[in-house]
Write a protein that holds these residues in place. Structure first.
Motif, PDB file in Angstrom:
ATOM      1  N   PRO A  24       0.825  -1.218   0.000  1.00 15.11           N
ATOM      2  CA  PRO A  24       0.000   0.000   0.000  1.00 15.11           C
ATOM      3  C   PRO A  24       0.854   1.262   0.000  1.00 15.11           C
ATOM      4  CG  PRO A  24      -0.002  -1.033   2.175  1.00 15.11           C
ATOM      5  CD  PRO A  24       0.678  -1.993   1.249  1.00 15.11           C
ATOM      6  N   GLN A  25       0.324   2.320  -0.582  1.00 15.46           N
ATOM      7  CA  GLN A  25       1.077   3.567  -0.735  1.00 15.46           C
ATOM      8  C   GLN A  25       1.416   4.215   0.608  1.00 15.46           C
ATOM      9  OE1 GLN A  25       2.307   4.894  -3.702  1.00 15.46           O
ATOM     10  NE2 GLN A  25       1.693   2.849  -4.390  1.00 15.46           N
ATOM     11  N   CYS A  26       0.625   3.911   1.642  1.00 16.03           N
ATOM     12  CA  CYS A  26       0.894   4.525   2.948  1.00 16.03           C
ATOM     13  C   CYS A  26       2.267   4.134   3.474  1.00 16.03           C
ATOM     14  CB  CYS A  26      -0.192   4.122   3.952  1.00 16.03           C
ATOM     15  SG  CYS A  26      -0.203   2.352   4.371  1.00 16.03           S
ATOM     16  N   LEU A  27       2.779   2.983   3.025  1.00 18.33           N
ATOM     17  CA  LEU A  27       4.064   2.511   3.535  1.00 18.33           C
ATOM     18  C   LEU A  27       5.208   3.422   3.101  1.00 18.33           C
ATOM     19  CD1 LEU A  27       5.633   0.308   5.043  1.00 18.33           C
ATOM     20  CD2 LEU A  27       5.792  -0.942   2.899  1.00 18.33           C
ATOM     21  N   TYR A  28       5.113   3.998   1.909  1.00 19.71           N
ATOM     22  CA  TYR A  28       6.223   4.792   1.376  1.00 19.71           C
ATOM     23  C   TYR A  28       6.403   6.120   2.105  1.00 19.71           C
ATOM     24  CZ  TYR A  28       5.776   1.377  -2.349  1.00 19.71           C
ATOM     25  OH  TYR A  28       5.708   0.198  -3.060  1.00 19.71           O
ATOM     26  N   SER A  29       5.411   6.513   2.878  1.00 17.32           N
ATOM     27  CA  SER A  29       5.515   7.759   3.649  1.00 17.32           C
ATOM     28  C   SER A  29       5.738   7.494   5.131  1.00 17.32           C
ATOM     29  CB  SER A  29       4.255   8.609   3.466  1.00 17.32           C
ATOM     30  OG  SER A  29       3.106   7.897   3.908  1.00 17.32           O
ATOM     31  N   CYS A  80       6.645  -9.348  -2.928  1.00 11.45           N
ATOM     32  CA  CYS A  80       5.728  -8.209  -2.944  1.00 11.45           C
ATOM     33  C   CYS A  80       5.965  -7.374  -4.197  1.00 11.45           C
ATOM     34  CB  CYS A  80       5.933  -7.332  -1.702  1.00 11.45           C
ATOM     35  SG  CYS A  80       5.510  -8.119  -0.146  1.00 11.45           S
ATOM     36  N   GLU A  81       4.940  -6.667  -4.608  1.00  6.95           N
ATOM     37  CA  GLU A  81       5.053  -5.784  -5.765  1.00  6.95           C
ATOM     38  C   GLU A  81       5.186  -4.349  -5.293  1.00  6.95           C
ATOM     39  OE1 GLU A  81       2.866  -4.887 -10.056  1.00  6.95           O
ATOM     40  OE2 GLU A  81       1.917  -6.204  -8.578  1.00  6.95           O
ATOM     41  N   LEU A  82       6.104  -3.611  -5.917  1.00  3.43           N
ATOM     42  CA  LEU A  82       6.359  -2.230  -5.529  1.00  3.43           C
ATOM     43  C   LEU A  82       5.975  -1.293  -6.666  1.00  3.43           C
ATOM     44  CD1 LEU A  82       9.917  -2.686  -3.966  1.00  3.43           C
ATOM     45  CD2 LEU A  82       7.708  -2.961  -2.866  1.00  3.43           C
ATOM     46  N   LYS A  83       5.026  -0.421  -6.394  1.00  2.00           N
ATOM     47  CA  LYS A  83       4.653   0.639  -7.330  1.00  2.00           C
ATOM     48  C   LYS A  83       4.545   1.928  -6.524  1.00  2.00           C
ATOM     49  CE  LYS A  83       2.246  -2.126 -10.812  1.00  2.00           C
ATOM     50  NZ  LYS A  83       0.967  -2.352 -11.551  1.00  2.00           N
ATOM     51  N   ILE A  84       5.413   2.860  -6.827  1.00  2.20           N
ATOM     52  CA  ILE A  84       5.523   4.075  -6.014  1.00  2.20           C
ATOM     53  C   ILE A  84       4.890   5.245  -6.753  1.00  2.20           C
ATOM     54  CG2 ILE A  84       7.118   5.627  -4.836  1.00  2.20           C
ATOM     55  CD1 ILE A  84       9.140   3.325  -4.792  1.00  2.20           C
ATOM     56  N   HIS A  85       3.898   5.866  -6.115  1.00  2.00           N
ATOM     57  CA  HIS A  85       3.273   7.075  -6.644  1.00  2.00           C
ATOM     58  C   HIS A  85       3.636   8.226  -5.711  1.00  2.00           C
ATOM     59  CE1 HIS A  85       1.071   4.466  -9.339  1.00  2.00           C
ATOM     60  NE2 HIS A  85       0.547   3.801  -8.314  1.00  2.00           N
ATOM     61  N   GLY A  86       4.577   9.026  -6.119  1.00  2.00           N
ATOM     62  CA  GLY A  86       5.054  10.102  -5.249  1.00  2.00           C
ATOM     63  C   GLY A  86       6.463   9.830  -4.778  1.00  2.00           C
ATOM     64  N   ASN A  87       6.814  10.402  -3.627  1.00  2.00           N
ATOM     65  CA  ASN A  87       8.162  10.278  -3.087  1.00  2.00           C
ATOM     66  C   ASN A  87       8.222   9.262  -1.954  1.00  2.00           C
ATOM     67  OD1 ASN A  87       9.126  12.324  -4.817  1.00  2.00           O
ATOM     68  ND2 ASN A  87       8.451  13.913  -3.374  1.00  2.00           N
ATOM     69  N   VAL A  88       9.383   8.663  -1.806  1.00  2.00           N
ATOM     70  CA  VAL A  88       9.634   7.769  -0.687  1.00  2.00           C
ATOM     71  C   VAL A  88      10.179   8.588   0.480  1.00  2.00           C
ATOM     72  CG1 VAL A  88      10.992   5.802   0.117  1.00  2.00           C
ATOM     73  CG2 VAL A  88      10.091   5.821  -2.210  1.00  2.00           C
ATOM     74  N   GLN A  89       9.625   8.370   1.680  1.00  2.00           N
ATOM     75  CA  GLN A  89      10.036   9.144   2.859  1.00  2.00           C
ATOM     76  C   GLN A  89      10.490   8.202   3.977  1.00  2.00           C
ATOM     77  OE1 GLN A  89       6.943  11.956   3.961  1.00  2.00           O
ATOM     78  NE2 GLN A  89       6.410  12.287   1.822  1.00  2.00           N
ATOM     79  N   TRP A  90      11.496   7.411   3.672  1.00  2.00           N
ATOM     80  CA  TRP A  90      12.064   6.506   4.663  1.00  2.00           C
ATOM     81  C   TRP A  90      13.306   7.169   5.268  1.00  2.00           C
ATOM     82  CZ3 TRP A  90      11.608   1.721   0.935  1.00  2.00           C
ATOM     83  CH2 TRP A  90      10.262   1.319   0.893  1.00  2.00           C
ATOM     84  N   ASN A  91      13.060   8.233   5.988  1.00  2.00           N
ATOM     85  CA  ASN A  91      14.154   9.076   6.466  1.00  2.00           C
ATOM     86  C   ASN A  91      15.045   8.401   7.503  1.00  2.00           C
ATOM     87  OD1 ASN A  91      13.102  11.162   4.865  1.00  2.00           O
ATOM     88  ND2 ASN A  91      11.730  11.819   6.505  1.00  2.00           N
ATOM     89  N   HIS A  92      14.509   7.406   8.218  1.00  2.08           N
ATOM     90  CA  HIS A  92      15.270   6.741   9.268  1.00  2.08           C
ATOM     91  C   HIS A  92      15.556   5.271   8.965  1.00  2.08           C
ATOM     92  CE1 HIS A  92      13.322  10.180  11.367  1.00  2.08           C
ATOM     93  NE2 HIS A  92      14.494  10.261  11.966  1.00  2.08           N
ATOM     94  N   LEU A  93      15.250   4.843   7.746  1.00  2.59           N
ATOM     95  CA  LEU A  93      15.435   3.441   7.383  1.00  2.59           C
ATOM     96  C   LEU A  93      16.917   3.078   7.361  1.00  2.59           C
ATOM     97  CD1 LEU A  93      13.763   0.940   6.497  1.00  2.59           C
ATOM     98  CD2 LEU A  93      14.317   1.559   4.136  1.00  2.59           C
ATOM     99  N   LYS A  94      17.254   2.001   8.081  1.00  2.00           N
ATOM    100  CA  LYS A  94      18.637   1.532   8.165  1.00  2.00           C
ATOM    101  C   LYS A  94      18.863   0.271   7.349  1.00  2.00           C
ATOM    102  CE  LYS A  94      20.196   4.532  11.257  1.00  2.00           C
ATOM    103  NZ  LYS A  94      21.328   5.450  10.994  1.00  2.00           N
ATOM    104  N   SER A  95      17.850  -0.602   7.273  1.00  2.72           N
ATOM    105  CA  SER A  95      18.013  -1.897   6.615  1.00  2.72           C
ATOM    106  C   SER A  95      16.801  -2.193   5.738  1.00  2.72           C
ATOM    107  CB  SER A  95      18.187  -3.013   7.658  1.00  2.72           C
ATOM    108  OG  SER A  95      18.259  -4.283   7.044  1.00  2.72           O
TER     109      SER A  95
END
Length: 455
Positions: A128-133, A145-160
């Motif tokens: 779901p798109q909510c995950l990318y924010s 899983c299938e990845l389709k990104i609409h907009g920007n990815v905001q994983w500012n603290h993602l380490k792994s």
């Protein structure tokens, strides 16, 4: 009564701190966690504030209604403030419900999210798109899983980040969006199947990059992989290699694994028009500064051939070397060791006689062939070697000349550990261990302090 009370057994479960109990909960499916209400009064409502939710509903079989009702009841009863870990196993018939559950975890600022799709199902789970924010994410695993990104990815603290299996992510721009939106990403593990597009990995934060078990069912000759990661420390590439693999900037690299073809692949080999040396040639000069190297058997053969043709420069900084010798002759391995003058530890995994796999005739070698060495070996040959670990299939006696020459030339060797694998049973026979011990005792050693262990 007081005496009886004082002798009452202590309730050690109730004395455990919440943080430890929640860690225990993480290793249990939620169906089991809910049942812990029966253990004690303190545990009656503890699961409702548990920040580690593992929704493995395999216990509920294929009953979709039971799965839906159970997860919904748990989430409605949950009274926690923040979700630390969330694991789910989407089913095709419940994809819409899983979207709601993943978004619930996102709303609760989940830090670690593990989504395990089902490789048997035809339709991939569309994230779901909510995950990318979700800026609270620190660890993310997406499997089938299938990845389709609409907009920007905001994983500012993602380490792994781990993307495994049939990712449904065949677009290079998707990876570009992910890398741009993950400024603190340190670990990236890609286990992709049948990708057919060029990949360009650029990141100044990555410290570990792994292309694990990559398989291409089409011709990979025209596929290109570029890596520009100045702070990368660990690199692993395994499986069928890309037609072109270029390391643009890996100046911080200390640990490199080139496991082309994959460790246990016996059904898939490179197309005839692809030369593995053409793939390795641009890679090897860029990793000569590393300290740890792991090589598959096919890489050993190709690098050994290049060394004999004087097409390869030494690796002056390698101290730890792991070789997987399933279809390589030992003489070839010794020739390879000459290019590692500072080698301190050698790990050799030779299980060729213990594996039922069959290989093409072009990849088979005579295990009984005698070891041939140049008389003018360099003085530095194995002088730095301190430890050796060998995994040996007990039916292969050709390994003993290899061990004998190791003991003869490694004058500073401190220990050698030989782990024996029996071909037809789990444990090696006592007779083979006795014979092997006798052979080892009769071998001369240039290092009097060397300890040889047979396990």
């Amino acid at each position: 009564m007081q005496k009886s009370k004082s002798n009452r057994p202590r309730d050690r479960l109730s004395e455990l701190p919440d943080s430890l109990i929640f860690q225990i909960f993480w290793f249990m499916p939620m169906t089991g966690v809910v049942r812990t209400t029966l253990l004690s009064k303190r545990w009656k409502n503890l699961w409702t504030i548990n920040p580690c939710l593992n929704f493995d509903c395999s216990e509920l079989d294929e009953d979709e209604v039971r799965v839906r009702n159970f997860v919904n009841r748990v989430l409605l009863s949950w009274r926690g403030i923040k979700i630390l870990k969330f694991r789910c196993y989407p089913r095709e018939s419940l994809f819409s419900d899983f979207n709601l559950w993943v978004c619930f975890a996102v709303d609760k600022n989940v830090e670690e999210l593990y989504v395990h799709g089902n490789e048997i199902e035809c339709t991939l789970y569309l994230v779901p798109q909510c995950l990318y924010s979700c800026s609270s994410l620190k660890v993310l695993l997406l499997e089938d899983c299938e990845l389709k990104i609409h907009g920007n990815v905001q994983w500012n603290h993602l380490k792994s980040l781990t993307i495994d299996g049939r990712s449904g992510c065949h677009c290079a721009h998707v990876f570009n969006q992910i890398l741009l939106g993950s400024p603190q990403l340190e670990v990236l593990i890609l286990a992709l199947e049948d990708t057919n597009e060029n990949l360009n990995i650029r990141s100044s934060s990555l410290k570990r990059l792994s292309f694990a078990n990559y398989l291409c069912y089409h011709d990979p000759a025209d596929i290109e992989l570029r890596i520009c990661t100045p702070n990368l420390e660990t690199l692993e590439i395994s499986g069928v290699p890309y037609g072109k693999c270029m390391l643009m900037n890996v100046s911080s690299l200390t640990d490199a694994t080139l496991w082309f073809y994959g460790e246990n692949r016996r059904d898939y080999f490179l197309p005839k028009d692809i030369d593995l040396w053409d793939i390795l040639r641009p890679i090897l000069p860029t990793i000569q500064h590393v300290e740890k190297v792991r090589l598959s058997d096919w890489c050993i053969k190709v690098i050994g051939d290049a060394k004999r043709k004087h097409l390869l420069s030494p690796f002056p900084n390698v101290k730890f070397l792991t070789l997987y010798a399933i279809c390589v002759e030992y003489g070839q391995i010794f020739g390879l060791l000459e290019i590692f003058p500072k080698l301190k530890m050698l790990v050799l995994q030779d299980e060729s006689k213990a594996r039922p796999y069959t290989y093409p005739k072009s990849l088979k070698f005579d295990a009984k062939s005698s070891l041939k060495f140049k008389a003018n070996l360099p003085k530095s040959f194995l002088q730095q070697l301190r430890a050796v670990e060998i995994t040996w299939a007990e039916s292969d006696n050709s390994i003993f000349p290899f061990i004998e020459i190791l003991l003869k030339h490694a004058s500073n060797l401190e220990k050698m550990v030989i782990r024996v694998i029996r071909v037809d049973r789990m444990m090696p026979s006592s007779d083979s261990l006795i014979l092997a011990s006798q052979k080892l005792l009769g071998m001369p050693r240039s290092s009097p302090s060397c300890r040889v262990s047979l396990l």
